[in-house]
Every structure is written in C-alpha cells, then in structure tokens.
Design a protein around this motif. Structure first.
Motif, PDB file in Angstrom:
ATOM      1  N   LEU A 309      43.876  19.144 -31.327  1.00  0.00           N
ATOM      2  CA  LEU A 309      43.464  17.777 -31.016  1.00  0.00           C
ATOM      3  C   LEU A 309      43.207  16.953 -32.271  1.00  0.00           C
ATOM      4  CD1 LEU A 309      41.039  18.402 -28.002  1.00  0.00           C
ATOM      5  CD2 LEU A 309      43.509  17.999 -27.985  1.00  0.00           C
ATOM      6  N   ARG A 310      43.743  17.399 -33.391  1.00  0.00           N
ATOM      7  CA  ARG A 310      43.609  16.661 -34.655  1.00  0.00           C
ATOM      8  C   ARG A 310      44.960  16.634 -35.343  1.00  0.00           C
ATOM      9  NH1 ARG A 310      42.213  17.831 -40.098  1.00  0.00           N
ATOM     10  NH2 ARG A 310      41.908  20.051 -39.680  1.00  0.00           N
ATOM     11  N   GLY A 311      45.327  15.451 -35.849  1.00  0.00           N
ATOM     12  CA  GLY A 311      46.603  15.313 -36.523  1.00  0.00           C
ATOM     13  C   GLY A 311      46.562  15.802 -37.953  1.00  0.00           C
ATOM     14  N   CYS A 312      47.738  15.950 -38.532  1.00  0.00           N
ATOM     15  CA  CYS A 312      47.877  16.430 -39.911  1.00  0.00           C
ATOM     16  C   CYS A 312      47.466  15.369 -40.924  1.00  0.00           C
ATOM     17  CB  CYS A 312      49.337  16.837 -40.139  1.00  0.00           C
ATOM     18  SG  CYS A 312      49.827  17.083 -41.845  1.00  0.00           S
ATOM     19  N   CYS A 313      47.621  14.097 -40.562  1.00  0.00           N
ATOM     20  CA  CYS A 313      47.429  12.992 -41.504  1.00  0.00           C
ATOM     21  C   CYS A 313      45.975  12.530 -41.573  1.00  0.00           C
ATOM     22  CB  CYS A 313      48.322  11.829 -41.090  1.00  0.00           C
ATOM     23  SG  CYS A 313      48.362  10.480 -42.276  1.00  0.00           S
ATOM     24  N   GLY A 314      45.378  12.601 -42.748  1.00  0.00           N
ATOM     25  CA  GLY A 314      44.005  12.138 -42.948  1.00  0.00           C
ATOM     26  C   GLY A 314      43.013  12.919 -42.120  1.00  0.00           C
ATOM     27  N   THR A 315      42.073  12.220 -41.506  1.00  0.00           N
ATOM     28  CA  THR A 315      41.111  12.910 -40.641  1.00  0.00           C
ATOM     29  C   THR A 315      41.806  13.498 -39.425  1.00  0.00           C
ATOM     30  OG1 THR A 315      40.615  10.940 -39.314  1.00  0.00           O
ATOM     31  CG2 THR A 315      39.311  11.267 -41.327  1.00  0.00           C
ATOM     32  N   GLY A 316      42.951  12.887 -39.076  1.00  0.00           N
ATOM     33  CA  GLY A 316      43.704  13.351 -37.913  1.00  0.00           C
ATOM     34  C   GLY A 316      43.207  12.780 -36.600  1.00  0.00           C
ATOM     35  N   TYR A 317      42.203  11.914 -36.659  1.00  0.00           N
ATOM     36  CA  TYR A 317      41.612  11.384 -35.433  1.00  0.00           C
ATOM     37  C   TYR A 317      41.999   9.936 -35.138  1.00  0.00           C
ATOM     38  CZ  TYR A 317      38.667  15.544 -35.654  1.00  0.00           C
ATOM     39  OH  TYR A 317      38.219  16.848 -35.700  1.00  0.00           O
ATOM     40  N   ILE A 318      42.278   9.145 -36.171  1.00  0.00           N
ATOM     41  CA  ILE A 318      42.606   7.728 -35.945  1.00  0.00           C
ATOM     42  C   ILE A 318      43.851   7.265 -36.686  1.00  0.00           C
ATOM     43  CG2 ILE A 318      40.207   7.065 -35.481  1.00  0.00           C
ATOM     44  CD1 ILE A 318      40.112   5.976 -38.378  1.00  0.00           C
ATOM     45  N   GLU A 319      44.289   8.018 -37.700  1.00  0.00           N
ATOM     46  CA  GLU A 319      45.379   7.547 -38.548  1.00  0.00           C
ATOM     47  C   GLU A 319      46.727   7.604 -37.845  1.00  0.00           C
ATOM     48  OE1 GLU A 319      42.233   9.254 -41.317  1.00  0.00           O
ATOM     49  OE2 GLU A 319      43.183   9.802 -39.412  1.00  0.00           O
ATOM     50  N   MET A 320      47.432   6.472 -37.903  1.00  0.00           N
ATOM     51  CA  MET A 320      48.813   6.407 -37.437  1.00  0.00           C
ATOM     52  C   MET A 320      49.426   5.146 -38.044  1.00  0.00           C
ATOM     53  SD  MET A 320      48.924   4.804 -33.621  1.00  0.00           S
ATOM     54  CE  MET A 320      50.549   4.180 -34.017  1.00  0.00           C
ATOM     55  N   ALA A 321      50.756   5.090 -38.070  1.00  0.00           N
ATOM     56  CA  ALA A 321      51.475   3.936 -38.619  1.00  0.00           C
ATOM     57  C   ALA A 321      50.956   3.603 -40.015  1.00  0.00           C
ATOM     58  CB  ALA A 321      51.362   2.747 -37.667  1.00  0.00           C
ATOM     59  N   GLY A 322      50.492   2.359 -40.234  1.00  0.00           N
ATOM     60  CA  GLY A 322      50.034   1.945 -41.560  1.00  0.00           C
ATOM     61  C   GLY A 322      48.826   2.697 -42.055  1.00  0.00           C
ATOM     62  N   LEU A 323      47.988   3.181 -41.147  1.00  0.00           N
ATOM     63  CA  LEU A 323      46.794   3.928 -41.561  1.00  0.00           C
ATOM     64  C   LEU A 323      47.141   5.336 -42.031  1.00  0.00           C
ATOM     65  CD1 LEU A 323      44.200   2.906 -38.814  1.00  0.00           C
ATOM     66  CD2 LEU A 323      44.377   2.060 -41.162  1.00  0.00           C
ATOM     67  N   CYS A 324      48.293   5.833 -41.624  1.00  0.00           N
ATOM     68  CA  CYS A 324      48.766   7.132 -42.102  1.00  0.00           C
ATOM     69  C   CYS A 324      49.714   6.865 -43.263  1.00  0.00           C
ATOM     70  CB  CYS A 324      49.486   7.881 -40.982  1.00  0.00           C
ATOM     71  SG  CYS A 324      50.190   9.467 -41.498  1.00  0.00           S
ATOM     72  N   ASN A 325      49.203   7.014 -44.477  1.00  0.00           N
ATOM     73  CA  ASN A 325      50.004   6.712 -45.661  1.00  0.00           C
ATOM     74  C   ASN A 325      49.710   7.718 -46.758  1.00  0.00           C
ATOM     75  OD1 ASN A 325      47.618   5.714 -47.181  1.00  0.00           O
ATOM     76  ND2 ASN A 325      47.666   4.064 -45.662  1.00  0.00           N
ATOM     77  N   SER A 326      50.312   7.512 -47.905  1.00  0.00           N
ATOM     78  CA  SER A 326      50.165   8.478 -49.004  1.00  0.00           C
ATOM     79  C   SER A 326      48.742   8.554 -49.525  1.00  0.00           C
ATOM     80  CB  SER A 326      51.114   8.117 -50.148  1.00  0.00           C
ATOM     81  OG  SER A 326      50.889   6.791 -50.593  1.00  0.00           O
ATOM     82  N   MET A 327      47.901   7.572 -49.173  1.00  0.00           N
ATOM     83  CA  MET A 327      46.500   7.575 -49.603  1.00  0.00           C
ATOM     84  C   MET A 327      45.590   8.215 -48.570  1.00  0.00           C
ATOM     85  SD  MET A 327      46.759   6.264 -52.544  1.00  0.00           S
ATOM     86  CE  MET A 327      45.034   5.994 -52.961  1.00  0.00           C
ATOM     87  N   SER A 328      46.145   8.581 -47.413  1.00  0.00           N
ATOM     88  CA  SER A 328      45.346   9.234 -46.372  1.00  0.00           C
ATOM     89  C   SER A 328      45.025  10.655 -46.818  1.00  0.00           C
ATOM     90  CB  SER A 328      46.119   9.266 -45.044  1.00  0.00           C
ATOM     91  OG  SER A 328      46.448   7.973 -44.609  1.00  0.00           O
ATOM     92  N   ILE A 329      43.773  10.902 -47.047  1.00  0.00           N
ATOM     93  CA  ILE A 329      43.359  12.203 -47.586  1.00  0.00           C
ATOM     94  C   ILE A 329      42.393  12.866 -46.591  1.00  0.00           C
ATOM     95  CG2 ILE A 329      42.183  13.360 -49.494  1.00  0.00           C
ATOM     96  CD1 ILE A 329      43.090  11.044 -51.286  1.00  0.00           C
ATOM     97  N   PRO A 330      42.597  14.165 -46.342  1.00  0.00           N
ATOM     98  CA  PRO A 330      43.680  15.001 -46.875  1.00  0.00           C
ATOM     99  C   PRO A 330      44.919  14.934 -45.988  1.00  0.00           C
ATOM    100  CG  PRO A 330      42.200  16.347 -45.596  1.00  0.00           C
ATOM    101  CD  PRO A 330      41.633  14.942 -45.540  1.00  0.00           C
ATOM    102  N   ILE A 331      46.056  15.346 -46.533  1.00  0.00           N
ATOM    103  CA  ILE A 331      47.267  15.565 -45.746  1.00  0.00           C
ATOM    104  C   ILE A 331      47.433  17.073 -45.646  1.00  0.00           C
ATOM    105  CG2 ILE A 331      49.741  15.213 -45.561  1.00  0.00           C
ATOM    106  CD1 ILE A 331      48.242  12.627 -45.408  1.00  0.00           C
ATOM    107  N   CYS A 332      47.581  17.575 -44.450  1.00  0.00           N
ATOM    108  CA  CYS A 332      47.660  19.030 -44.288  1.00  0.00           C
ATOM    109  C   CYS A 332      48.835  19.606 -45.080  1.00  0.00           C
ATOM    110  CB  CYS A 332      47.765  19.397 -42.819  1.00  0.00           C
ATOM    111  SG  CYS A 332      49.366  19.023 -42.066  1.00  0.00           S
ATOM    112  N   GLU A 333      48.684  20.827 -45.525  1.00  0.00           N
ATOM    113  CA  GLU A 333      49.733  21.472 -46.307  1.00  0.00           C
ATOM    114  C   GLU A 333      50.888  21.937 -45.435  1.00  0.00           C
ATOM    115  OE1 GLU A 333      48.254  24.603 -48.746  1.00  0.00           O
ATOM    116  OE2 GLU A 333      46.815  23.327 -49.822  1.00  0.00           O
TER     117      GLU A 333
END
Length: 368
Positions: A309-333
């Motif tokens: 129930l958590r995405g790979c990008c950033g916190t994985g809870y709200i990030e998508m589209a523009g909020l999911c970017n190279s500055m979204s930390i952490p990005i899962c390995e």
C-alpha cells in the motif's frame, strides 16, 4: 529369423512414433504462436498512456525521472510506471512489436500505425469533467485522433487492407478510475449530483456510446478493463488514514471504495453482454484487473512483493505525476518489490502479473 522380423517391425514403429510426436509438437507451437491479430490500439487513461500528454500543458505528465527508469535505455517516455505497461507486454508476447507508442509522438510514422498505437491520456475518464479538471485529452478527442489515424492508414495501404487491419486488431479501453477518484471521492463534485448507482450508470452510458463509436469505425475485437480495488491505491489508503472512521491513522484499504468497484465491475460485465449481442460480429471481453491486483495485495509474498500500500516514489503515499520526480526522496532501489510505483500506478512487475492474467482470460477469446 526372429531378429530380422523384430528389426523390420521396429523401424516403421519408430518413425511412426517420431512423426506423431513431431505433429503434436508442431500443433502445440502453432497454437501458441499463431494468431490473426494485426495491431493493438488503446484508449483511456494513464494505465494505457505511453506519452500522449508529454506536450500538453498539464500536471498529468510523467516524462521525467524516476518514471521510466527500467524502460528501454532508462527513458521517461510518459508512461506512469518504472517500465512497460500491460499493452506493451501484450504486443511483445503476440510478436507484433516491442511496445505500443503514443499516437501524439511526433516521430510516429504511418508504418508504425499499421501495428497499433495508443490514444490514451493520463487523467482522462468517461466523464468529460475528469479530462477538464486535468486539462488532458477527452475520450471523444481520442476517437477523433483515431479517425485521423485511420485516414493515415488508408492513405498508406488502401481501403481494403486498412479495413482488414482494423477488423483484426485488438482495441483496449480502460477508463473510469479517475472519474471515481477526482469526481466522486477526493473531489466530490459529482457526488453532489448523483447517487453512486446513478454515477456508475452515467459512466457506463458514456462507455456504451464510446464502444459503439469504435464499432462503427471498424473495431470488432474489444477489451474493456474494469475498475481496480480503488480503496487499496496508496493515495486512497492515505486519504482514508486521515479521515474520521475505522481506518483513521492506519494505512489500510478503504473497503467501501473497493465494494463500489466490485459493483461497477458487475454492471460493466452486464453492459458488455448486452453490447456484444447488439453489435453483429463484435467480440467484447471484460478484462478483470480487480481480482489479480487484490490477490497481489493480499498475498504479496506469492509474487515476490514486500510493499503493498506504499509506492516506490518518495513517501509512496501521495507522490504522483509532478510530485514524483528526481527530488522525491527516497526512491526505492528495487521496484520489483513494490506493487505500486507512485501513489496510484502499478510497477512494471505488477503490470506483468496483470498482463499474464489478461493473456489467459481475455486473449484466447479475442484471438480465436
């Protein structure tokens, strides 16, 4: 004397058995690899969009890292995932081509059109209001693009061959998730106007008109994707965790929304049955993504997943589209350990499981 008789009989017996096995093997290979599918065309939302939004003034874009990091050469094409979409995998398995490109990609040639393209637009839906909110491509405009595509195909191969290509192509339609997310749950504009059954009926009427239009334009093999378990999308479990109720402060699936999806899917299957009966020569299949996705969430270890129930990008809870970017930390390995890549969209690993399911349940009906 006995030796000679045994030798004489064993030779034809050997060749008979060999020939029988050869025919059986040949039939098996033919049944696995032979089909009459010419192309795959797709319409709908982000689950089928390989980059049609890349040149739009919209926040619903994914043509930036970390999207596409596991795609060919690590390019962010505009697919809302780390790699391929379901339709990409299907055309690969059918031996048609490696992936389904975006129709609005300026590098697309008339030759590319002959084996299929996608007209889908991330953020779109069966309700025009949905596309208005995201400033993306309406479903009606996707039909207009397809008509333009048809004209290009006809100018390339002629009317007769064009008709054959379209009639033997698979048309994949996937929309309605954004309608429920944007207009009924999180931004309840339509909730003030419709009951839940009323809104479902509104969406299905629009879908019926869309499929009928496709049929009139030559489509005969159509796959329609149902709703996923919307309540289990990371963004919805997050919203549910801050909403007063049984799931407050807990990241759990919102069961009421999942139940809504089940109800919609049941009505969709009824519509498909009626549509197929009313459109001579049409084969229309229901593509179930609810059941396989739910099984991944409930039984993650079976598929090698660790996060549900958590995405790979950033916190994985709200990030998508523009909020999911190279500055979204952490990005899962390792994206393959996650069902979702961002707060809404599956990873390539999850899409592969969905593709496997569709190959077993949908393709045999459309291919034969």
């Amino acid at each position: 004397m006995e030796k000679g008789r045994s030798s004489t009989l064993s030779t034809p017996l050997f060749f008979f058995l060999f020939f029988t096995l050869f025919l059986s093997y040949s039939s098996l290979v033919a049944s696995q690899n032979h089909h009459n599918i010419t192309a795959v065309f797709s319409f709908g939302d982000s689950t089928l969009d390989p980059g049609n939004n890349d040149r739009l003034a919209t926040v619903m874009r994914s043509d930036h890292p970390p999207y596409g990091r596991d795609f060919a050469r690590g390019v962010a094409t505009g697919r809302f995932s780390n790699g391929k979409l379901v339709t990409d995998m299907i055309v690969t398995n059918l031996g048609i081509k490696d992936s389904v490109p975006a129709y609005r990609d300026p590098t697309i040639t008339n030759h590319d059109l002959l084996t299929g393209v996608s007209f889908a637009s991330a953020g779109s839906g069966l309700d025009d209001l949905t596309a208005n909110v995201g400033n993306v491509i309406h479903m009606s405009t996707q039909l207009t693009d397809f008509q333009q595509c048809l004209n290009r195909i006809q100018s390339t191969v002629g009317n007769a061959t064009s008709t054959e290509i379209i009639q033997k192509a698979i048309f994949s339609v996937g929309a309605a998730t954004n309608d429920m997310l944007f207009n009924y749950y999180d931004l309840p504009t339509r909730k003030a106007q419709y009951s839940l059954p009323g809104y479902h009926n509104f969406l299905l009427r629009n879908l019926e008109n869309f499929v009928t239009s496709l049929y009139k334009m030559g489509a005969r093999k159509i796959s329609i994707t149902g709703l996923p378990p919307i309540g289990c999308l990371p963004i919805q479990s997050t919203v549910g965790s801050i909403t007063p109720g049984p799931n407050m402060f807990q990241h759990k699936c919102v069961e009421e929304q999942n139940s809504d999806s089940v109800g919609y899917n049941a009505n969709l299957q009824g519509l498909i049955t009626r549509l197929e009966a009313s459109l001579p020569g049409a084969k229309i299949a229901y593509a179930d993504i609810y059941s396989p996705l739910m099984d991944m969430i409930v039984n993650p270890k079976k598929y090698g997943f660790e996060q549900t129930l958590r995405g790979c990008c950033g916190t994985g809870y709200i990030e998508m589209a523009g909020l999911c970017n190279s500055m979204s930390i952490p990005i899962c390995e390792d994206s393959s350990k996650f069902i979702f890549f961002d707060a809404i969209h599956p990873t390539e690993a999850a899409y592969q499981n969905l593709a496997n399911s569709i190959q077993k349940s949908v393709l045999p009906y459309l291919v034969n």
